[in-house]
Scaffold this motif. Structure first.
Motif, mmCIF file in Angstrom:
data_model
loop_
_atom_site.group_PDB
_atom_site.id
_atom_site.type_symbol
_atom_site.label_atom_id
_atom_site.label_comp_id
_atom_site.label_asym_id
_atom_site.label_seq_id
_atom_site.Cartn_x
_atom_site.Cartn_y
_atom_site.Cartn_z
ATOM 1 N N ALA A 46 0.786 1.871 11.131
ATOM 2 C CA ALA A 46 -0.222 1.197 10.300
ATOM 3 C C ALA A 46 0.426 0.068 9.500
ATOM 4 C CB ALA A 46 -0.881 2.204 9.365
ATOM 5 N N ALA A 47 1.670 0.273 9.084
ATOM 6 C CA ALA A 47 2.394 -0.778 8.362
ATOM 7 C C ALA A 47 2.557 -2.006 9.261
ATOM 8 C CB ALA A 47 3.769 -0.262 7.923
ATOM 9 N N ALA A 48 2.913 -1.776 10.522
ATOM 10 C CA ALA A 48 3.104 -2.891 11.458
ATOM 11 C C ALA A 48 1.782 -3.611 11.708
ATOM 12 C CB ALA A 48 3.695 -2.378 12.767
ATOM 13 N N VAL A 49 0.700 -2.854 11.788
ATOM 14 C CA VAL A 49 -0.623 -3.461 11.998
ATOM 15 C C VAL A 49 -1.017 -4.280 10.765
ATOM 16 C CG1 VAL A 49 -3.092 -2.930 12.253
ATOM 17 C CG2 VAL A 49 -1.407 -1.739 13.677
ATOM 18 N N LEU A 80 1.880 2.799 1.726
ATOM 19 C CA LEU A 80 1.178 1.756 2.490
ATOM 20 C C LEU A 80 0.434 0.804 1.560
ATOM 21 C CD1 LEU A 80 -0.194 3.855 5.506
ATOM 22 C CD2 LEU A 80 1.276 1.841 5.680
ATOM 23 N N VAL A 81 -0.284 1.374 0.592
ATOM 24 C CA VAL A 81 -1.057 0.537 -0.339
ATOM 25 C C VAL A 81 -0.124 -0.331 -1.186
ATOM 26 C CG1 VAL A 81 -2.642 0.584 -2.319
ATOM 27 C CG2 VAL A 81 -3.038 2.104 -0.361
ATOM 28 N N ASP A 82 0.961 0.255 -1.666
ATOM 29 C CA ASP A 82 1.914 -0.494 -2.491
ATOM 30 C C ASP A 82 2.484 -1.712 -1.751
ATOM 31 O OD1 ASP A 82 1.604 1.177 -4.606
ATOM 32 O OD2 ASP A 82 3.481 2.269 -4.334
ATOM 33 N N HIS A 83 2.755 -1.518 -0.465
ATOM 34 C CA HIS A 83 3.399 -2.607 0.287
ATOM 35 C C HIS A 83 2.411 -3.576 0.926
ATOM 36 C CE1 HIS A 83 7.727 -1.655 0.266
ATOM 37 N NE2 HIS A 83 7.302 -0.409 0.065
ATOM 38 N N CYS A 133 -5.042 4.765 -6.592
ATOM 39 C CA CYS A 133 -4.775 4.268 -5.243
ATOM 40 C C CYS A 133 -6.120 3.966 -4.587
ATOM 41 C CB CYS A 133 -4.020 5.334 -4.457
ATOM 42 S SG CYS A 133 -3.565 4.823 -2.832
ATOM 43 N N GLU A 134 -6.397 2.693 -4.387
ATOM 44 C CA GLU A 134 -7.714 2.340 -3.856
ATOM 45 C C GLU A 134 -7.722 2.478 -2.337
ATOM 46 O OE1 GLU A 134 -9.611 -1.158 -5.368
ATOM 47 O OE2 GLU A 134 -8.529 -0.939 -7.259
ATOM 48 N N CYS A 135 -8.206 3.597 -1.887
ATOM 49 C CA CYS A 135 -8.329 3.831 -0.450
ATOM 50 C C CYS A 135 -9.515 4.761 -0.252
ATOM 51 C CB CYS A 135 -7.055 4.469 0.088
ATOM 52 S SG CYS A 135 -6.644 5.992 -0.771
ATOM 53 N N ALA B 3 7.934 -0.874 -4.829
ATOM 54 C CA ALA B 3 7.750 -1.618 -3.581
ATOM 55 C C ALA B 3 8.260 -3.053 -3.750
ATOM 56 C CB ALA B 3 6.276 -1.611 -3.192
ATOM 57 N N GLU B 4 8.086 -3.595 -4.944
ATOM 58 C CA GLU B 4 8.527 -4.968 -5.209
ATOM 59 C C GLU B 4 10.051 -5.083 -5.056
ATOM 60 O OE1 GLU B 4 7.927 -6.125 -9.222
ATOM 61 O OE2 GLU B 4 7.881 -8.255 -8.773
#
Lengths: 305, 318
Positions: A46-49, A80-83, A133-135, B3-4
């Motif tokens: 999912a990170a790659a996508v 995932l959300v953080d990045h 965490c907005e998901c 993350a930063e």
């Protein structure tokens, strides 16, 4: 209607990323990256996508708390959300029992599995909401307990495609907010001239879903004899082979799949919309082959909903 | 780390002159290792990115195998898998009491490689239960497996089966550990130089931003976490170390720091002036380290520290 497409069965990372880019450009609102028993892990994929797409939502899962534990699922979503930003959804459910057993995850059976999954899903929801965490958190549901409990989450993905089963599920649902998303996640195959009896891949995918159906609802849909025979054959065979699939029978299997032409799909989507479904995630085997991506893009353009 | 912070490191590692980025995993804390590794691979182009380490006790082996395959493809072969058992205290906290850790490391490594060769695997161990599991790979893949281990038996195993080791501990220990690994490799008829030796010790830049008091507090914590088999391999006064450990346990690292003298500081960390720190890296290289990890804590002007230290090390090499 939000259109979603599930990716990641045996395809390489490169293929899944390329397919995601094409689907996003074609106006598909969300791509769902499946997890175990898929061969590649959903979260790093999912990170790659996310890196190569801009705006589509990215769903991960189904993630089974029995395989990962709730804390690990929370970590995956938060990272995932953080990045990569607020574009992620997560689907929680018990997972494929026989497949999990083969890797040493003993889930047990019956209501205990559902209760444990709900407890874990509730912890995941609470902690992710507490950390802002907005998901969106979806429950993957088939049985009445999971369907009823899903109202506490952001949405539900029903493993049903059949009109009668969807109606039954909707009666069980206690939707308490307008934002609640009701989705279906059927095995899908689009063919110009559908011939269900000779399509091995869709029959297999439908069999996996059908055999995962909670026993308490077998009677509800008149599936008692075919699924009991199917489960017996599966126990004897040890794997979901052709003999097991044949025992279940095409009439039952057809009810657990979307197998139609693109033009028929438009009518099907309209029907779902009328019933109050607002998300459809087209599941494997649709995108195992490049032609599946072409077909769903064509359908998205033709149906226009 | 935020993350930063990790993203900055990923994006600047190459221009700084680093060869690799290693990602630790704290059981149940911090960022998810697989997602973070993916993010770093995606935001860098040439450096190797490794996990240091993924505890095999808390992840299903299929999760490790599948994540590794995914990261291998994301990084076009730049991913290295570091595995270990996990810290004893951390494992106790989550209710894991492993009876045969060396066997589990050996079997996990063997089975991961079999899965990456595309084989169908059936196996039963203390941690693993696989019944005909396969990654359905059309082509075999090769992912280097690094061991993050400490005790003599584990080091011996690393010399026999791993592609590399990630060592952490006092200098004296690291020298002895490298000796054990080399001996085991020779017994196994392997070329010891083929086993990479990554050394990951606390680097505390007292030349920029971190004062000696803080350095001693960090080292007090490191001493308290040092396992008995590692301590047994040291000639540092054991009573001194026991006193630090006890004070940290009863009154915290600040109190423990009072008992950290220069001998202990030097043994357990790389700190001091820029030049002195680089000399210590060179010492590590001379005893067999092939890569040195500049480790957290990254506090204060950590970006400046990284830039200056790597520049100084590069200058020294050239």
């Amino acid at each position: 209607m939000e259109w979603g497409v599930a990716l990641n069965v045996v395809e390489s990372v490169e293929t899944t990323v390329a397919n995601s880019v094409r689907l996003e450009r074609a106006g598909i609102a969300s791509v769902w990256i499946t997890d175990f028993p898929a061969i590649r892990s959903a979260s790093p994929l999912a990170a790659a996508v996310a890196e190569m797409t801009n705006s589509c939502r990215i769903g991960i899962g189904l993630l089974s708390p029995d395989l990962y534990g709730p804390n690990h699922i929370i970590q995956q979503v938060e990272t995932l959300v953080d990045h990569f930003g607020k574009r992620f959804d997560v689907l929680i459910g018990p997972g494929d029992g026989p497949a999990l057993e083969r890797i040493g995850v003993d889930r047990g059976v019956g209501a205990a599995v559902v209760k444990r999954t709900l407890k874990a899903a509730t912890q995941i929801r609470t902690q992710l909401k507490d950390s802002n965490c907005e998901c969106r958190i979806f429950l993957g549901a088939q049985g009445p307990m999971m369907i009823e409990a899903s109202s506490s989450f952001d949405g539900v993905l029903l493993n049903y495609s059949d009109e009668e089963m969807i109606e039954w599920s909707l009666k069980k649902l206690k939707r308490n907010t307008q934002d609640f998303v009701i989705g279906v996640f059927p095995p899908t195959c689009l063919e110009p001239n559908p011939d269900f009896d000779s399509s091995e891949s869709i029959r297999r995918a439908a069999a996996m879903v059908a055999l995962g159906l909670t026993r308490s609802v077998w009677d509800e849909f008149g599936l008692e004899s075919s699924l009991r025979a199917g489960q017996r054959a599966l126990r004897e065979s040890g794997s979901l082979d052709d003999a097991v699939i044949d025992v279940i029978g095409n009439e039952t299997l057809h009810r657990f799949s979307v197998y139609m032409s693109v033009s028929e799909l438009c009518e099907y989507i309209e029907d779902l919309q009328r019933r109050g479904i607002n998300l459809v995630v087209f599941g494997p085997p649709l995108c195992k082959e490049p032609s599946g991506i072409d077909q769903i893009i064509e359908a998205r353009y033709l149906c226009g909903t | 780390m935020s993350a930063e912070t990790t993203d900055w490191i990923a994006r600047h590692a190459e221009t700084l002159g680093a060869n690799g980025i290693w990602i630790g995993e704290d059981i149940g804390a911090g960022q998810d290792t697989a997602v973070l590794t993916a993010a770093i691979l995606l935001h860098s182009r040439r450096v190797r990115v490794g996990t240091g380490v993924v505890p095999i006790s808390i992840h299903n082996i299929t999760t490790i195998a599948r994540s590794s395959l995914t990261l291998h493809e994301i990084g076009n072969g730049r991913f290295a898998l570091g595995i270990g058992i996990g810290g004893i205290q951390d494992l106790k906290r989550v209710g894991i009491d492993l009876q045969r850790p060396v066997t589990e490391m050996r079997e996990t490594t063997r089975l991961l490689r079999a899965l990456w060769r595309g084989e169908r695997v059936t196996a039963k161990t203390e941690l693993i239960s696989l019944d005909g599991y396969s990654l359905r790979l059309r082509e075999s893949i090769s992912i280097p497996v690094f061991f993050g281990v400490r005790g003599p038996q584990m080091l011996d195993l690393a010399g026999r089966v791993s592609d590399g080791v990630i060592l952490s501990g006092p200098f004296e220990y690291i020298e002895k550990a490298i000796g054990i690994i080399k001996r085991a490799a020779l017994q196994e008829r392997r070329n010891p130089s083929e086993i990479e030796t990554v050394v990951w010790v606390p680097t505390i830049p007292t030349f920029k931003g971190i004062n000696e008091k803080t350095a001693k507090r960090i080292v007090a914590l490191v001493v308290a976490d040092t396992p008995k088999p590692v301590e047994a391999m040291l000639s540092v006064d054991h009573e001194k170390l026991a006193r630090i450990r006890n004070v940290v346990a009863s009154s915290g690292p600040k109190a423990g720091a009072e008992f950290v003298d220069n001998e202990v500081l030097d043994a357990f960390s790389i700190s001091g002036s820029k030049r002195y720190m680089v000399e210590q890296f060179e010492d590590l290289s001379s005893i067999g380290a092939t890569e040195v990890v500049l480790s957290p804590p990254h506090t204060g002007d950590w970006k400046g520290v990284l830039i200056e230290l790597i520049r100084e090390a590069r200058r020294s090499v050239s």
